[in-house]
Design a protein around this motif. Structure first.
Motif, PDB file in Angstrom:
ATOM      1  N   TRP A   1      10.235  -3.154  26.028  1.00 16.82           N
ATOM      2  CA  TRP A   1       8.824  -2.944  26.349  1.00 16.82           C
ATOM      3  C   TRP A   1       8.019  -2.636  25.095  1.00 16.82           C
ATOM      4  CZ3 TRP A   1       6.520  -3.917  30.920  1.00 16.82           C
ATOM      5  CH2 TRP A   1       7.339  -4.123  32.025  1.00 16.82           C
ATOM      6  N   SER A   2       8.691  -2.257  24.017  1.00 16.06           N
ATOM      7  CA  SER A   2       7.983  -1.983  22.772  1.00 16.06           C
ATOM      8  C   SER A   2       7.370  -3.242  22.180  1.00 16.06           C
ATOM      9  CB  SER A   2       8.935  -1.340  21.759  1.00 16.06           C
ATOM     10  OG  SER A   2      10.027  -2.212  21.481  1.00 16.06           O
ATOM     11  N   ASP A   3       7.763  -4.420  22.689  1.00 16.07           N
ATOM     12  CA  ASP A   3       7.173  -5.665  22.208  1.00 16.07           C
ATOM     13  C   ASP A   3       5.754  -5.884  22.741  1.00 16.07           C
ATOM     14  OD1 ASP A   3       9.374  -6.599  20.682  1.00 16.07           O
ATOM     15  OD2 ASP A   3      10.409  -7.107  22.533  1.00 16.07           O
ATOM     16  N   TYR A   4       5.310  -5.019  23.624  1.00 12.34           N
ATOM     17  CA  TYR A   4       3.984  -5.151  24.227  1.00 12.34           C
ATOM     18  C   TYR A   4       3.168  -3.884  24.001  1.00 12.34           C
ATOM     19  CZ  TYR A   4       5.957  -9.150  26.722  1.00 12.34           C
ATOM     20  OH  TYR A   4       6.546 -10.339  27.019  1.00 12.34           O
ATOM     21  N   GLU A   5       1.872  -4.041  23.914  1.00 16.28           N
ATOM     22  CA  GLU A   5       0.945  -2.918  23.895  1.00 16.28           C
ATOM     23  C   GLU A   5       0.184  -2.908  25.213  1.00 16.28           C
ATOM     24  OE1 GLU A   5      -1.500  -3.276  20.481  1.00 16.28           O
ATOM     25  OE2 GLU A   5       0.125  -2.844  19.057  1.00 16.28           O
ATOM     26  N   TRP A   6      -0.052  -1.712  25.750  1.00 16.72           N
ATOM     27  CA  TRP A   6      -0.637  -1.582  27.075  1.00 16.72           C
ATOM     28  C   TRP A   6      -1.994  -2.292  27.173  1.00 16.72           C
ATOM     29  CZ3 TRP A   6      -1.060  -1.549  31.893  1.00 16.72           C
ATOM     30  CH2 TRP A   6      -2.190  -1.055  32.559  1.00 16.72           C
ATOM     31  N   GLU A   7      -2.860  -2.097  26.197  1.00 21.79           N
ATOM     32  CA  GLU A   7      -4.199  -2.678  26.289  1.00 21.79           C
ATOM     33  C   GLU A   7      -4.144  -4.205  26.337  1.00 21.79           C
ATOM     34  OE1 GLU A   7      -3.254  -0.388  24.156  1.00 21.79           O
ATOM     35  OE2 GLU A   7      -4.384   1.377  24.840  1.00 21.79           O
ATOM     36  N   GLN A   8      -3.235  -4.798  25.552  1.00 24.03           N
ATOM     37  CA  GLN A   8      -3.108  -6.251  25.557  1.00 24.03           C
ATOM     38  C   GLN A   8      -2.534  -6.747  26.886  1.00 24.03           C
ATOM     39  OE1 GLN A   8      -0.655  -6.559  22.036  1.00 24.03           O
ATOM     40  NE2 GLN A   8      -2.346  -7.439  20.875  1.00 24.03           N
ATOM     41  N   PHE A   9      -1.515  -6.047  27.388  1.00 27.60           N
ATOM     42  CA  PHE A   9      -0.913  -6.453  28.657  1.00 27.60           C
ATOM     43  C   PHE A   9      -1.943  -6.355  29.782  1.00 27.60           C
ATOM     44  CE2 PHE A   9       1.615  -6.506  32.404  1.00 27.60           C
ATOM     45  CZ  PHE A   9       2.816  -7.114  32.079  1.00 27.60           C
ATOM     46  N   GLU A  10      -2.675  -5.255  29.821  1.00 23.75           N
ATOM     47  CA  GLU A  10      -3.679  -5.053  30.870  1.00 23.75           C
ATOM     48  C   GLU A  10      -4.724  -6.162  30.842  1.00 23.75           C
ATOM     49  OE1 GLU A  10      -6.700  -1.482  32.277  1.00 23.75           O
ATOM     50  OE2 GLU A  10      -6.389  -1.869  30.145  1.00 23.75           O
ATOM     51  N   LYS A  11      -5.216  -6.485  29.641  1.00 19.88           N
ATOM     52  CA  LYS A  11      -6.248  -7.515  29.521  1.00 19.88           C
ATOM     53  C   LYS A  11      -5.743  -8.861  30.019  1.00 19.88           C
ATOM     54  CE  LYS A  11      -9.161  -9.833  26.087  1.00 19.88           C
ATOM     55  NZ  LYS A  11      -9.536  -9.923  24.639  1.00 19.88           N
ATOM     56  N   ARG A  12      -4.523  -9.237  29.622  1.00 21.45           N
ATOM     57  CA  ARG A  12      -3.983 -10.543  30.034  1.00 21.45           C
ATOM     58  C   ARG A  12      -3.672 -10.564  31.527  1.00 21.45           C
ATOM     59  NH1 ARG A  12      -3.207 -14.712  31.679  1.00 21.45           N
ATOM     60  NH2 ARG A  12      -1.959 -16.444  30.877  1.00 21.45           N
ATOM     61  N   ALA A  13      -3.162  -9.458  32.066  1.00 19.75           N
ATOM     62  CA  ALA A  13      -2.781  -9.412  33.478  1.00 19.75           C
ATOM     63  C   ALA A  13      -3.988  -9.530  34.403  1.00 19.75           C
ATOM     64  CB  ALA A  13      -2.025  -8.119  33.774  1.00 19.75           C
ATOM     65  N   LEU A  14      -5.168  -9.149  33.931  1.00 24.08           N
ATOM     66  CA  LEU A  14      -6.369  -9.167  34.761  1.00 24.08           C
ATOM     67  C   LEU A  14      -7.214 -10.432  34.582  1.00 24.08           C
ATOM     68  CD1 LEU A  14      -7.501  -5.449  34.377  1.00 24.08           C
ATOM     69  CD2 LEU A  14      -6.415  -6.510  36.372  1.00 24.08           C
ATOM     70  N   GLN A  15      -6.770 -11.349  33.728  1.00 20.24           N
ATOM     71  CA  GLN A  15      -7.540 -12.561  33.490  1.00 20.24           C
ATOM     72  C   GLN A  15      -7.442 -13.521  34.677  1.00 20.24           C
ATOM     73  OE1 GLN A  15      -5.949 -13.964  29.726  1.00 20.24           O
ATOM     74  NE2 GLN A  15      -7.811 -13.366  28.662  1.00 20.24           N
ATOM     75  N   SER A  16      -8.549 -14.193  34.945  1.00 18.42           N
ATOM     76  CA  SER A  16      -8.534 -15.231  35.972  1.00 18.42           C
ATOM     77  C   SER A  16      -8.033 -16.537  35.368  1.00 18.42           C
ATOM     78  CB  SER A  16      -9.947 -15.433  36.532  1.00 18.42           C
ATOM     79  OG  SER A  16     -10.797 -15.984  35.530  1.00 18.42           O
ATOM     80  N   ARG A  17      -7.775 -17.498  36.230  1.00 18.34           N
ATOM     81  CA  ARG A  17      -7.289 -18.792  35.749  1.00 18.34           C
ATOM     82  C   ARG A  17      -8.284 -19.424  34.776  1.00 18.34           C
ATOM     83  NH1 ARG A  17      -3.619 -22.096  38.205  1.00 18.34           N
ATOM     84  NH2 ARG A  17      -3.790 -20.875  40.144  1.00 18.34           N
ATOM     85  N   ASP A  18      -9.571 -19.275  35.042  1.00 17.29           N
ATOM     86  CA  ASP A  18     -10.595 -19.896  34.202  1.00 17.29           C
ATOM     87  C   ASP A  18     -10.697 -19.256  32.828  1.00 17.29           C
ATOM     88  OD1 ASP A  18     -11.202 -21.567  36.310  1.00 17.29           O
ATOM     89  OD2 ASP A  18     -12.825 -20.282  37.060  1.00 17.29           O
ATOM     90  N   ASP A  19     -10.185 -18.035  32.676  1.00 17.28           N
ATOM     91  CA  ASP A  19     -10.294 -17.312  31.401  1.00 17.28           C
ATOM     92  C   ASP A  19      -9.134 -17.600  30.452  1.00 17.28           C
ATOM     93  OD1 ASP A  19     -12.636 -16.083  32.247  1.00 17.28           O
ATOM     94  OD2 ASP A  19     -11.562 -14.402  33.148  1.00 17.28           O
ATOM     95  N   THR A  20      -8.125 -18.333  30.909  1.00 15.07           N
ATOM     96  CA  THR A  20      -6.914 -18.516  30.104  1.00 15.07           C
ATOM     97  C   THR A  20      -6.831 -19.926  29.553  1.00 15.07           C
ATOM     98  OG1 THR A  20      -5.582 -19.177  32.015  1.00 15.07           O
ATOM     99  CG2 THR A  20      -5.692 -16.830  31.521  1.00 15.07           C
ATOM    100  N   GLU A  21      -6.206 -20.059  28.388  1.00 14.58           N
ATOM    101  CA  GLU A  21      -6.048 -21.371  27.770  1.00 14.58           C
ATOM    102  C   GLU A  21      -5.063 -22.245  28.531  1.00 14.58           C
ATOM    103  OE1 GLU A  21      -4.982 -20.933  23.726  1.00 14.58           O
ATOM    104  OE2 GLU A  21      -6.818 -19.880  23.147  1.00 14.58           O
TER     105      GLU A  21
END
Length: 481
Positions: free
Chosen positions: A309-329
């Motif tokens: 889990w040290s490979d992830y930072e909470w703020e980055q995980f939270e931001k990506r987990a809450l993205q909609s389909r339209d917000d992702t590449e």
């Protein structure tokens, strides 16, 4: 590789993925989204950004920055450079001072891999004292009549050593000489030798050149060699691996392949009396390697190493987990991305199907045949009692079908309400075989959050996993015991 001690490996051979459009494991029917994980190698994702930020100042970071400058700051090749650079640094660390590394590649990424190798093995010196050879493996085969370029029929193998003293068993890899030249120069050389000396020169054979030929060296691609071909798309001929292992290791030395696929390097090492270690992201590949090596009489012991889990930072995980389909590449919504990441970090197998899954997003397969359902809820609102009831219902349904499902796990994005923790604790505990640790009791139901796992290190209590089931973010090391 991070869990291995310094300077413990004698020889490393690797044939890493280097073509972002290639399907590496579908031939084995791996259903755990391994292809998606391999595609992530060539995509500047959350994990890539975090890994890049963790790089220390020095030659490797400078090399990666140079590749980013040439190809684009978030290009496919920039992401690949971060992925490979970190791993090459670990390979350098675990190599013994007399150890060697052979990196196998083709035209897709060889220029950038050479830059990374130079950065890791020599730093910023202009002349590299640790570079030994650029070996070219030449082969033939069919080609399209519509090509507008010469047929690409060779691979490249870069050979570097850890130090300025290295193993090279030249007498073990000699090849037969042709007859002495009959031209004037050859005749002069022959006249200068006694007959006995000339015969002893000829008898020992000569060292192979740095171009290795299909016919002369028996390195026919396995696609045209049914006796070797086991159906793995990137499989290499065992003769090629045997030459490398003979040249740069001794009996009982440890040979490691960190991208071992179907296990040709391990198979060749076992055949030649070396110890072997392989690492691969695919559970199917691990099973194939196990069958291949045990058929030779090898003692195979799969060991699980999940990404931390040290490979992830909470703020980055939270931001990506809450993205909609339209917000992702990549068009993958955050909740689906997070389901796969959570599953991999728990050494579980994520579902290919993301809707209509019956309340189960992943399954943890235990070494004692346990199947533990996992539900992942990645939304802003807190989970509720209906979510817990649905998960318990899925667990009960599995048991009614005769599946050994003694416990379940609920993972939310944010910390769950206190009453849900109380409800989970009320479900009691179960006694399971904990393998080498003996018999232990586990909660029948656990509920926890990604936020707590990333910020407080609170992880679920799980029995030993079955390494043959692992895919996704988890990796399995295959070693001889």
């Amino acid at each position: 590789m991070r869990v291995l001690p310094d300077e413990c490996v004698d020889l490393i051979y690797l044939d890493p993925p280097f073509n972002s459009n290639h399907n590496y494991v579908a031939v084995f029917g791996d259903k755990g989204r391994v292809d998606a994980q391999l595609r992530d190698i060539f995509r500047w994702a959350v994990e890539t950004e975090n890994a890049y930020r963790q790089l220390q100042r020095g030659p490797l970071l400078n090399a990666i920055d140079g590749i980013r400058l040439i190809t684009g700051e978030q290009s496919k090749m920039a992401a690949y450079a971060v992925f490979m650079g970190r791993r090459l640094a670990q390979m350098h660390r675990v190599l013994k001072p007399t150890g060697s590394i052979y990196l196998h590649c083709d035209h897709h990424a060889m220029v950038f891999l050479r830059i990374l190798l130079n950065a890791v093995f020599v730093g910023e010196q202009l002349n590299n004292p640790y570079f030994r050879n650029e070996i070219v493996w030449c082969y033939t085969g069919p080609g399209s009549p519509y090509l507008r370029h010469f047929n690409r029929k060779h691979d490249t193998v870069f050979w570097y050593t850890k130090g300025k003293k290295w193993k090279f068993n030249k007498d073990d890899i000699r090849i037969p000489h042709k007859a002495l030249n009959t031209n004037r120069s050859g005749a002069m050389i022959a006249d200068a030798m006694t007959e006995d000396l000339r015969d002893e020169y000829l008898a020992k054979g000569k060292l192979p050149e740095d171009y290795w030929l299909e016919d002369r060296d028996g390195m026919t691609p396995v696609g045209r060699k049914p006796s070797e071909n086991i159906g793995y798309s990137t499989q290499k001929p065992i003769a090629l691996l045997e030459r490398i292992i003979k040249a740069s290791s001794d009996p009982d030395d440890l040979v490691m392949d960190p991208f071992c696929g179907c296990g040709t390097a391990a198979d060749a090492a076992a055949k030649l009396g070396r110890k072997y270690m392989g690492i691969d992201i695919s559970g199917i590949a691990v099973r194939v390697m196990e069958q291949r090596l045990t058929s030779r009489g090898g003692d195979v012991a799969p060991v699980v190493y999940g990404l931390g889990w040290s490979d992830y930072e909470w703020e980055q995980f939270e931001k990506r987990a809450l993205q909609s389909r339209d917000d992702t590449e990549d068009g993958i919504p955050g909740w689906a991305w997070a389901e796969d990441k959570v599953a991999g970090l728990l050494n579980a197998v994520p579902n290919d199907r993301k809707t209509g899954d019956g309340g189960v997003d992943a399954r943890f397969y235990g070494a004692a045949k346990e199947v533990i359902p996992i539900q992942v809820k990645m939304h802003r609102n807190r989970i509720g009692r209906p979510d817990m009831d649905k998960l318990l219902g899925a667990q009960t349904a599995m048991q009614n079908r005769g599946v050994f499902s003694p416990m379940s796990i609920m993972v939310s994005l944010y910390p769950p309400p206190h009453n849900l923790r109380t409800f989970a604790a009320e479900q009691g505990r179960v006694i399971l075989d904990a393998g080498a640790d003996g018999v232990s009791d586990y909660p029948v139901m656990q509920v926890l959050s990604v936020q707590e796992m990333l910020t407080k290190g609170e992880l679920p209590k799980l029995p030993p996993p079955d390494p043959r089931s692992l895919v996704g973010n988890s990796q399995t090391r295959l070693a001889i015991s």
